[in-house]
Enzyme design. Sequence first.
Site, PDB file in Angstrom:
ATOM      1  N   ASP A  67       0.813  -1.219   0.000  1.00 57.07           N
ATOM      2  CA  ASP A  67       0.000   0.000   0.000  1.00 57.07           C
ATOM      3  C   ASP A  67       0.847   1.271   0.000  1.00 57.07           C
ATOM      4  O   ASP A  67       2.071   1.224   0.207  1.00 57.07           O
ATOM      5  CB  ASP A  67      -0.969  -0.007   1.193  1.00 57.07           C
ATOM      6  CG  ASP A  67      -0.323  -0.545   2.483  1.00 57.07           C
ATOM      7  OD1 ASP A  67       0.912  -0.543   2.575  1.00 57.07           O
ATOM      8  OD2 ASP A  67      -1.064  -0.970   3.371  1.00 57.07           O
ATOM      9  N   ASP A 136      -7.764  -2.254  14.072  1.00 57.20           N
ATOM     10  CA  ASP A 136      -9.138  -2.541  13.642  1.00 57.20           C
ATOM     11  C   ASP A 136      -9.215  -3.834  12.816  1.00 57.20           C
ATOM     12  O   ASP A 136     -10.206  -4.097  12.147  1.00 57.20           O
ATOM     13  CB  ASP A 136      -9.734  -1.350  12.871  1.00 57.20           C
ATOM     14  CG  ASP A 136      -8.953  -1.014  11.601  1.00 57.20           C
ATOM     15  OD1 ASP A 136      -8.027  -1.776  11.239  1.00 57.20           O
ATOM     16  OD2 ASP A 136      -9.269   0.010  10.961  1.00 57.20           O
ATOM     17  N   HIS A 138      -7.342  -4.662  10.249  1.00 57.96           N
ATOM     18  CA  HIS A 138      -7.059  -4.572   8.803  1.00 57.96           C
ATOM     19  C   HIS A 138      -5.766  -5.275   8.424  1.00 57.96           C
ATOM     20  O   HIS A 138      -4.831  -5.354   9.217  1.00 57.96           O
ATOM     21  CB  HIS A 138      -7.067  -3.110   8.314  1.00 57.96           C
ATOM     22  CG  HIS A 138      -5.916  -2.258   8.789  1.00 57.96           C
ATOM     23  ND1 HIS A 138      -6.073  -0.928   9.120  1.00 57.96           N
ATOM     24  CD2 HIS A 138      -4.584  -2.511   8.956  1.00 57.96           C
ATOM     25  CE1 HIS A 138      -4.897  -0.428   9.472  1.00 57.96           C
ATOM     26  NE2 HIS A 138      -3.980  -1.366   9.374  1.00 57.96           N
ATOM     27  N   GLU A 143      -9.764  -1.734   5.374  1.00 61.20           N
ATOM     28  CA  GLU A 143     -10.450  -1.331   6.595  1.00 61.20           C
ATOM     29  C   GLU A 143     -11.768  -2.096   6.747  1.00 61.20           C
ATOM     30  O   GLU A 143     -12.230  -2.725   5.781  1.00 61.20           O
ATOM     31  CB  GLU A 143     -10.711   0.180   6.537  1.00 61.20           C
ATOM     32  CG  GLU A 143      -9.439   1.032   6.418  1.00 61.20           C
ATOM     33  CD  GLU A 143      -8.634   1.113   7.722  1.00 61.20           C
ATOM     34  OE1 GLU A 143      -8.485   0.083   8.409  1.00 61.20           O
ATOM     35  OE2 GLU A 143      -8.143   2.207   8.030  1.00 61.20           O
TER      36      GLU A 143
HETATM   37  C1  F6R Z   1       1.356  -1.327   6.105  1.00 63.60           C
HETATM   38  C2  F6R Z   1       0.129  -2.075   6.263  1.00 63.60           C
HETATM   39  C3  F6R Z   1      -0.686  -2.005   7.489  1.00 63.60           C
HETATM   40  C4  F6R Z   1       0.135  -2.284   8.753  1.00 63.60           C
HETATM   41  C5  F6R Z   1      -0.743  -2.192   9.990  1.00 63.60           C
HETATM   42  C6  F6R Z   1       0.046  -2.373  11.258  1.00 63.60           C
HETATM   43  O1  F6R Z   1       1.939  -1.546   4.831  1.00 63.60           O
HETATM   44  O2  F6R Z   1      -0.244  -2.737   5.340  1.00 63.60           O
HETATM   45  O3  F6R Z   1      -1.725  -2.934   7.412  1.00 63.60           O
HETATM   46  O4  F6R Z   1       0.703  -3.552   8.666  1.00 63.60           O
HETATM   47  O5  F6R Z   1      -1.398  -0.967  10.025  1.00 63.60           O
HETATM   48  O6  F6R Z   1       0.940  -1.315  11.399  1.00 63.60           O
HETATM   49  P1  F6R Z   1       2.063  -1.343  12.535  1.00 63.60           P
HETATM   50  O7  F6R Z   1       2.998  -2.436  12.166  1.00 63.60           O
HETATM   51  O8  F6R Z   1       2.737   0.011  12.442  1.00 63.60           O
HETATM   52  O9  F6R Z   1       1.373  -1.573  13.805  1.00 63.60           O
END
Ligand code: F6R
Length: 263
Positions: A67, A136, A138, A143
Site C-alpha cells: 500500500d 481494527d 485490517h 479497513e
Molecule cells: C502497512 C500495512 C498495514 C500495517 C498495519 C500495522 O503496509 O499494510 O496494514 O501492517 O497498520 O501497522 P504497525 O505495524 O505500524 O502496527
Amino acid sequence: MEIIIKNNYSEISIEASGIVANQIKSKPNTVLGLATGSTPLGLYKELIRLHINEGLDFSKVISFNLDEYIGLSKDHPQSYNYFMYHNFFKKVNIPANNIHIPNGISVKQLEYCEQYESLIKNSGGIDLQILGIGRDGHIAFNEPSSSLSSRTRIKTLTQKTIKDNSRFFKNISDVPRFAITMGVGTIMEAKKIILLASGSSKAEPIAQSVEGPITSMHSASAIQLHPNTTIVVDRQASKELKEKKYYNWVYKNKNVIYNQSYN
Ligand code: F6R
C-alpha cells in the site's frame, strides 16, 4: 493456519526472517509481498544482517508493496516508498527495477490499480506475502467492511488508523485520509502468507482474526481461508488467544512429526 508464539519482538523478527530467507534460498527469484509500519522493521533489520553477514542474495527477488498513501510523493519522508528504501531496499542488493510500490500520486488512479494487479500477475504471483495487522483488524489498508474478494483500489482510512499512524506525522491533520491498497482478494492469492504482530494492542485483533468469525469487519480474518498461512506473534499479542496452549503444543511437536515421517 500455523500459529507461532514467541517471547518478544526480537524473536518474532528472527523467526520471520528465517522463513523469508529459506524462501529466497529455495527460489532466488521469489516474488515477495511487503508491508510497512513498525511491525516488520525488525524483520527487515534481520534480513539486512543476513544479507551482509551471510550473503543472502536479493539480486533476483521481485517485490510488491501492499500500500501507499494517496497524495504523498515518493520522496516524502512519511511515504511508504521512502520508508521501504530507507529501512530496507537501500541496504540489500535488490535491483530497483524489481521493486514495485503503489504510486500515491498517479493521475489515473483506477487504471493504475488495474496495472498494479497485472504486474503482480505477470510476475507469476506473490510467493510469500508479509503482513502486519491494524488495531481494527485490517491487513494492508483493507479497513472494516472491505470486501473479502477486493482487489487493488483506493480506500478511505478509518479514524482509528489515522490516529494510530499519526505517530509518524507532525499533526494528525497531516495524515492522508486515503490510500491505495492491495485488496483482500489480491493478498489471498499469495502462495504463502506470514502475519506478524507484536504488543498488547494487537491481542484483540489477533484473537478476532484467528479464532473469531470470518468477517469483512476484520479483514485479517480472511486468512482462515488461506491454505498456507503462518502467524508469528509475541506473548503480548497472543494473550487473548483461547487455544494458545494448543498452538504451543503444535509448534513443539512440529519437528517430531517431520522426523517421524521422513527419517
Ligand atoms: C502497512 C500495512 C498495514 C500495517 C498495519 C500495522 O503496509 O499494510 O496494514 O501492517 O497498520 O501497522 P504497525 O505495524 O505500524 O502496527
